[in-house]
Design an enzyme around this catalytic site. Sequence first.
Site: not given
Length: 471
Positions: A145, A171, A243, A245, A277, A371
């Site tokens: 994460t 983690k 996931d 971005g 994000c 991004e």
Amino acid sequence: MNNPKVDTATAFESITVTCPFDGSVVGMVADMPASHVDNLIITARQGATISRNLPRHMRAQILETTAALVERDKEVFAKLIVAESGKTLRQSRKEVLRCINTLKLSAEEAKRNAGEVIPFDAYVGSESRQGWFTREPLGIIVAITPYNDPLNLVAHKLGPAVAGGNAVVLKPSELAPLSAIHLVKCMVKAGLPPEVVTITTGGAALGEALVSHRAVRMISFTGGFVTGEKISRSAGLKKLAMDLGGNAPIIVLADCDVLLAVEACVSGAYWAAGQNCIGTQRILIEEGVYEQFKQQFVALTKTLVVGDPFREETDVGPMINDQAAKRAQAQVGEAMASGAVVLFGNHRDGAIYSPTILEEVGPSCSLWKDEAFSPVVVLQSVKSLDEALVLANSPEYALHAGVFTNNIQLALRVARELEAGGIMINDSSDYRFDAMPFGGFKYGSMGREGVRFAYEDMTQPKVVCLNGAAL
């Protein structure tokens, strides 16, 4: 400043967690070496056996009780998020409430999503058969994460995994691991056997050793594209959910409520100092209302309070560290060198990068293609909806997008033609409800979060078929 402090360092080397705003020490955690991964997996194997044998009502009760403990400690969690990530106090409190909701949704999923009856007699030759499928745990899941939502994004992985009877090696980001550690402690206090969730902290080598371990059945990762690609190359034959971005476009049509659009887009652009994000990054405005929108957007942005994230009135706090703020400033500098105009902002003080607005950003600039993950927004005038759709879809990846219009037919057309995982109509791109499917389109799209959808990714069907003719 009276920051909460956490010390979970062990005999390993330590990582110092510092407050992005003032550099004060918030806590110490272990810098676990990659050589320790086998020990983590041994514990997780034990946890997988324990977890799959927990009755569903117990999994649900543990998650409900955890939600109650987070509710009880909500101010502790909020201040911990502020201290380790720099997110403002008001925003951190909202993240804690979302975490509570995510845990409650996970508890419900544990009780209701158990499988289905299969209508075998719907097929010729199977009239004597009946049966069902169940949803069974995968086993060991590695969850990695990021720092920008250090509590709720952890809950989005742990809640569905535990609901499905799995074990997790978690983690969290070494930049902001403390709220995750506190959440796991709450889960154990709520009755979760400690082997079920093993939390570890460390650098890239530790992460690589975890994702490549043969015993791991799934990797659930939230983070950047570069790291995601490295994980996919190292993982081998296991399930991946990522996931990675976005680069959220918002289309503002001339018939919309301009003030509503401005207010929503300012919030969407600068929430969590833009480290989001699904944060609003590119706003494509029909030329008939471009000047009106621009003037109101700049005026509202100027009213934002920037600075100490612990102050109730602060709207925008620091980025995660000085390096992130310098990267944002460098991206703006690149765009300016290519002809972009800064309408407001572009000031840096340590990790604080002021809310920044640009126009005339070229399509070759990184702020258009990639991004930003910073409090930087690009305004672009467009002649038509057709032009806006082409520009909105131009990057090779997408999470959320949005449109502001009072014309339902145009709204539905945009919903059909925008290539994104979620289309927000008359809302900011950063709206997210924790029960909805959440994930990307196009490059790098792998799986969906949102409790029900993550739960289904984290479980596997097992078919039971009974041939009555043989009995």
